[in-house]
Enzyme design. Structure first.
Site, PDB file in Angstrom:
ATOM      1  N   GLY A 101      32.666  34.700 -52.980  1.00 12.12           N
ATOM      2  CA  GLY A 101      32.828  34.330 -51.580  1.00 12.12           C
ATOM      3  C   GLY A 101      31.654  33.506 -51.081  1.00 12.12           C
ATOM      4  O   GLY A 101      31.566  32.310 -51.296  1.00 12.12           O
ATOM      5  N   GLY A 102      30.727  34.167 -50.401  1.00 11.11           N
ATOM      6  CA  GLY A 102      29.614  33.475 -49.763  1.00 11.11           C
ATOM      7  C   GLY A 102      28.819  32.566 -50.684  1.00 11.11           C
ATOM      8  O   GLY A 102      28.450  31.446 -50.313  1.00 11.11           O
TER       9      GLY A 102
ATOM     10  N   GLU B   8      38.315  43.573 -56.125  1.00  9.08           N
ATOM     11  CA  GLU B   8      37.362  43.351 -55.052  1.00  9.08           C
ATOM     12  C   GLU B   8      37.239  44.607 -54.197  1.00  9.08           C
ATOM     13  O   GLU B   8      38.062  44.836 -53.314  1.00  9.08           O
ATOM     14  CB  GLU B   8      37.773  42.155 -54.194  1.00  9.08           C
TER      15      GLU B   8
ATOM     16  N   HIS C  46      44.355  38.787 -50.968  1.00 10.44           N
ATOM     17  CA  HIS C  46      42.947  39.051 -50.671  1.00 10.44           C
ATOM     18  C   HIS C  46      42.855  40.114 -49.586  1.00 10.44           C
ATOM     19  O   HIS C  46      43.715  40.215 -48.708  1.00 10.44           O
ATOM     20  CB  HIS C  46      42.251  37.760 -50.221  1.00 10.44           C
TER      21      HIS C  46
ATOM     22  N   TRP D 167      36.474  29.844 -50.762  1.00 12.07           N
ATOM     23  CA  TRP D 167      35.730  29.286 -49.640  1.00 12.07           C
ATOM     24  C   TRP D 167      36.111  29.924 -48.306  1.00 12.07           C
ATOM     25  O   TRP D 167      35.407  29.772 -47.321  1.00 12.07           O
ATOM     26  CB  TRP D 167      35.972  27.777 -49.567  1.00 12.07           C
ATOM     27  N   LYS D 168      37.248  30.596 -48.247  1.00  7.80           N
ATOM     28  CA  LYS D 168      37.748  31.200 -47.015  1.00  7.80           C
ATOM     29  C   LYS D 168      37.894  30.118 -45.936  1.00  7.80           C
ATOM     30  O   LYS D 168      38.252  28.980 -46.260  1.00  7.80           O
ATOM     31  CB  LYS D 168      36.840  32.357 -46.599  1.00  7.80           C
TER      32      LYS D 168
END
Length: 248
Positions: A231-232, A164, A94, A10-11
């Site tokens: 991610g998004g 990634e 990350h 979710w960052k």
């Protein structure tokens, strides 16, 4: 067979109230999911997320962990703190931590060993930048990240690697399924050469570069790809569920 694992990163997004709402929207959408499902949420959301996922298949993850038990490390969070809440997984290394907060292969290794010692399951990120890719340094970069990041680690049974490509994070760009599979295959070959064939065969390696519902099935069909670090798309229940349910 390696069990697929889809993890949402979710960052720095979602208040506690927003997190609870998103989880409640997500739960029925993935009730019959086949992959292992993890959400890695901001620290302030961990308590509410733990409560919200009760009775579901969702597992709880954090976005970082300190290498020390306690001490003068302003802004860090310890493994014991995470364990007390009920965190099972933790993201380490990350690219955004490397880019913005000075994370190195050495600190990744320190955090990794602490996580393992405390019984957390690390999702360790590796990957090259666009410049490194254009200069054909992908293999060199990955080799350094893997050999230094996993130095002195002997037990990989609870470890997940997330490949990634930095150039594909948040850009909408995605490596082709074949390219992603080939690169992850190279990572697996590094593990095989250093830690043995059995370790390499059992190790789950995710793809973490703009995986979305429209390309998840193609990526997940690749022999070396065991899941996604999302991610998004993890911030929208329908999108994340579309990835989790890629076979349906």
């Amino acid at each position: 067979m390696r069990k697929p694992i889809i993890a949402g990163n979710w960052k720095m997004n979602k208040t506690a109230a927003e997190a609870e709402a998103l989880i409640n929207e997500l739960k029925p959408l993935i009730a019959k999911s086949k992959p292992e499902v993890v959400i890695c949420v901001p620290y302030t959301d961990l308590w509410i997320a733990k409560k919200a996922i009760e009775g579901s298949k969702i597992k709880l993850g954090a976005e970082n962990v300190a290498w020390a038990d306690s001490g003068a490390f302003t802004g860090e969070i310890s493994a014991d703190m995470l364990k007390e809440i009920g965190v099972e997984y933790v993201i380490i290394g990350h690219s955004e931590r490397r880019q913005y907060f000075g994370e190195t292969d050495k600190t990744v290794n320190m955090r990794l060993k602490q996580a393992l010692a405390k019984g957390l399951k690390p999702i360790v990120c590796v990957g090259e930048t666009l410049t490194e890719r254009e200069k054909n340094k992908t293999k060199k970069v990955l080799k350094k990240q893997v050999l230094e990041g996993f130095k002195d680690v002997t037990d990989f049974s609870n470890i997940v690697i997330a490949y990634e490509p930095v150039w594909a994070i948040g850009t909408g760009k995605t490596a082709t399924a074949e390219d992603a599979n080939k690169t992850i295959g190279y990572i697996r070959s590094l593990v095989k050469k250093t830690w043995g064939a059995d370790v390499a065969k059992a190790l789950r390696i995710q793809y973490g570069g703009s995986m979305k519902p429209s390309n998840a099935k193609e990526l997940m069909a690749m022999r070396n790809i065991d899941g996604g670090l999302i991610g998004g798309a993890a911030l929208k229940a329908a999108d994340f569920a579309g990835i989790v349910n890629y076979k349906d």
